[in-house]
Design an enzyme around this catalytic site. Structure first.
Site, PDB file in Angstrom:
ATOM      1  CD  GLN A   1      49.440  34.309  29.313  1.00 31.01           C
ATOM      2  OE1 GLN A   1      48.472  33.595  29.541  1.00 31.01           O
ATOM      3  NE2 GLN A   1      49.716  35.390  30.005  1.00 31.01           N
ATOM      4  CB  CYS A  30      49.254  30.190  35.865  1.00 30.93           C
ATOM      5  SG  CYS A  30      47.955  28.977  36.219  1.00 30.93           S
ATOM      6  CE  LYS A  69      48.188  38.668  34.489  1.00 31.98           C
ATOM      7  NZ  LYS A  69      47.130  37.746  34.886  1.00 31.98           N
ATOM      8  CG  HIS A  97      47.552  39.239  39.546  1.00 31.49           C
ATOM      9  ND1 HIS A  97      46.797  38.149  39.180  1.00 31.49           N
ATOM     10  CD2 HIS A  97      46.871  39.837  40.554  1.00 31.49           C
ATOM     11  CE1 HIS A  97      45.720  38.087  39.943  1.00 31.49           C
ATOM     12  NE2 HIS A  97      45.754  39.097  40.801  1.00 31.49           N
ATOM     13  CG  ASN A 130      45.574  41.235  36.465  1.00 38.36           C
ATOM     14  OD1 ASN A 130      45.851  40.052  36.519  1.00 38.36           O
ATOM     15  ND2 ASN A 130      44.327  41.632  36.335  1.00 38.36           N
ATOM     16  N   GLY A 131      44.504  43.381  38.922  1.00 38.72           N
ATOM     17  CA  GLY A 131      44.028  43.142  40.283  1.00 38.72           C
ATOM     18  C   GLY A 131      43.165  44.272  40.801  1.00 38.72           C
ATOM     19  CG  ASN A 132      42.577  45.217  44.049  1.00 43.31           C
ATOM     20  OD1 ASN A 132      42.404  44.035  44.306  1.00 43.31           O
ATOM     21  ND2 ASN A 132      43.471  45.959  44.679  1.00 43.31           N
ATOM     22  CB  ALA A 154      40.980  38.099  35.134  1.00 39.07           C
ATOM     23  CD  GLU A 155      37.331  35.830  39.701  1.00 41.93           C
ATOM     24  OE1 GLU A 155      36.931  36.569  40.611  1.00 41.93           O
ATOM     25  OE2 GLU A 155      37.396  34.599  39.788  1.00 41.93           O
TER      26      GLU A 155
END
Length: 406
Positions: A1, A30, A69, A97, A130-132, A154-155
């Site tokens: 990436q 980002c 992304k 995302h 992506n997300g949640n 991610a997290e």
């Protein structure tokens, strides 16, 4: 990436990597301040012409697929048109995302699967969401609700590396496995420390002293010792656990088990700042407190540190000094620069023109004249003027290059 904002530079970098990977991804998601300063990531999402040129050129020159992304716009229709533009330019897989670029840190909030679903229906290329994503059931629900081809985390994955296996292992199992990898493939200690802060997040709210030690330790062996001590503390706690005892602080599992971490909202105080099970007076790792500073803004961790060092420091943008910009690149120019440029641009110009800029301490002309004077004195020839230098010999140019390097 890659992060990029120049088609030619992006493609040149991608060509170096294409033989070692299956695809090249352009990061347009980002939202961090470094991306704003560098003019990349989510801060390019309004520059559709530039993005088209980057992807078109990459699609033409690369032998592997080009993927992107992105983050979403508040408006679903604009997000859909954005995705369709990228597809038309040559993007062959799109990761969406479901947050805007403003949704980050304590303002992250919930990602919009509705946006992702709309993009999935509007394009003909594979779409990842992506997300949640905090556990495997979230993955399954996301695929069911949005119809995407894949899911990224991610997290959630940083707090529980076994997320996609659908299990919640003991934290020290994951930490020890990670540290073995670090021994085999060394990396900066800041990376190691950051990963362990994620893995041990909930436990470090209980053992605040060990959190401070982990933050200050300077060697890998020291980090391993802290990790070992955290493991021993947890094992002792498990041995003394009473039958029927439940997790504290509303956690789904005991703190020594890998599990999600839900970021608190901007008006909430982080749980790690509470008195329960912690030492009073120790600030949370990501605590954000309202400060009486102009607009009572929420201060980041770095700003809080600066405030502690200098209580009179203000972060009000209106009180910051305004700097004149470099004529070439837009960075702050040197106040005494003869070319009205920043040091980097000034150095290039002064070298090219064989000129001096006392304001930046660049003395190319002076050094060149001294080198000519010295060489001609060795031959017993009078030093010519700079304007009459004609064809400089190899030795003279070497001196000039040496001056440029300094």
């Amino acid at each position: 990436q890659f992060c990029a904002n120049d088609p030619e530079v992006f493609v040149q970098a991608a060509l170096l990597a294409q033989d070692y990977c299956d695809a090249i991804d352009l990061n347009l998601g980002c939202p961090q301040m470094i991306a704003k300063r560098g003019h990349y990531g989510a801060f390019l999402q309004e520059e559709w012409d530039l993005l088209q040129r980057m992807i078109l050129l990459a699609n033409e020159k690369l032998s592997v697929p080009i993927t992107c992304k992105i983050r979403v716009f508040p408006d679903i229709d604009k997000t859909v048109k954005y995705a369709q533009m990228l597809e038309k330019a040559g993007c062959q897989l799109l990761t969406v995302h479901g947050r805007t670029k403003e949704q980050k840190g304590p303002l992250a909030g919930v990602a919009s699967w509705e946006h992702i679903q709309a993009v999935r229906k509007a394009v003909n290329i594979p779409v990842f969401a992506n997300g949640n994503i905090q556990c495997l059931s979230d993955v399954e629900e996301c695929i069911r609700k949005t119809g995407v081809h894949g899911v990224m985390s991610a997290e959630g994955n940083l707090h529980n590396p076994a997320l996609f296996e659908g299990r919640n292992p003991l934290v020290w199992e994951m930490a020890e496995e990670y540290l073995e990898i670090v021994r085999k493939y060394p990396c900066p200690l800041s990376y190691v420390r950051a990963h362990l802060f994620k893995l041990w997040h909930h436990t470090l709210q209980v053992y605040q002293q060990l959190r401070e030690e982990l933050a200050k330790v300077k060697t890998l062996e020291g980090i391993i010792d802290v990790n070992r001590e955290l493991k021993l503390r947890c094992q002792e706690e498990i041995a003394n656990q009473k039958e029927g005892e439940k997790p504290k602080e509303g956690l789904p599992f005991f703190h020594w088990i890998c599990q999600p971490y839900i970021r608190p909202g901007p008006k909430e105080r982080c749980r790690e700042n509470g008195d329960s099970g912690t030492e009073k007076g120790v600030r949370g790792k990501r605590a954000l407190e309202e400060e009486e500073d102009g607009n009572s803004e929420l201060l980041s961790k770095n700003k809080q540190k600066k405030k502690l060092r200098n209580p009179n420091k203000s972060f009000d943008p209106s009180l910051k000094p305004k700097y004149a910009k470099c004529d070439q690149c837009g960075n702050p120019k040197g106040n005494k620069c003869v070319f009205n440029m920043c040091r980097g641009c000034c150095k290039k110009r002064a070298f090219k023109e064989v000129a001096d800029c006392p304001g930046h301490g660049l003395l190319f002309k002076t050094k060149y004249e001294k080198s000519l004077s010295w060489q001609h004195s060795q031959r017993g020839i009078q030093t010519p003027e700079i304007s009459q230098r004609g064809d400089a010999e190899v030795g003279e140019m070497a001196v000039l290059k040496e001056a440029g390097a300094s």
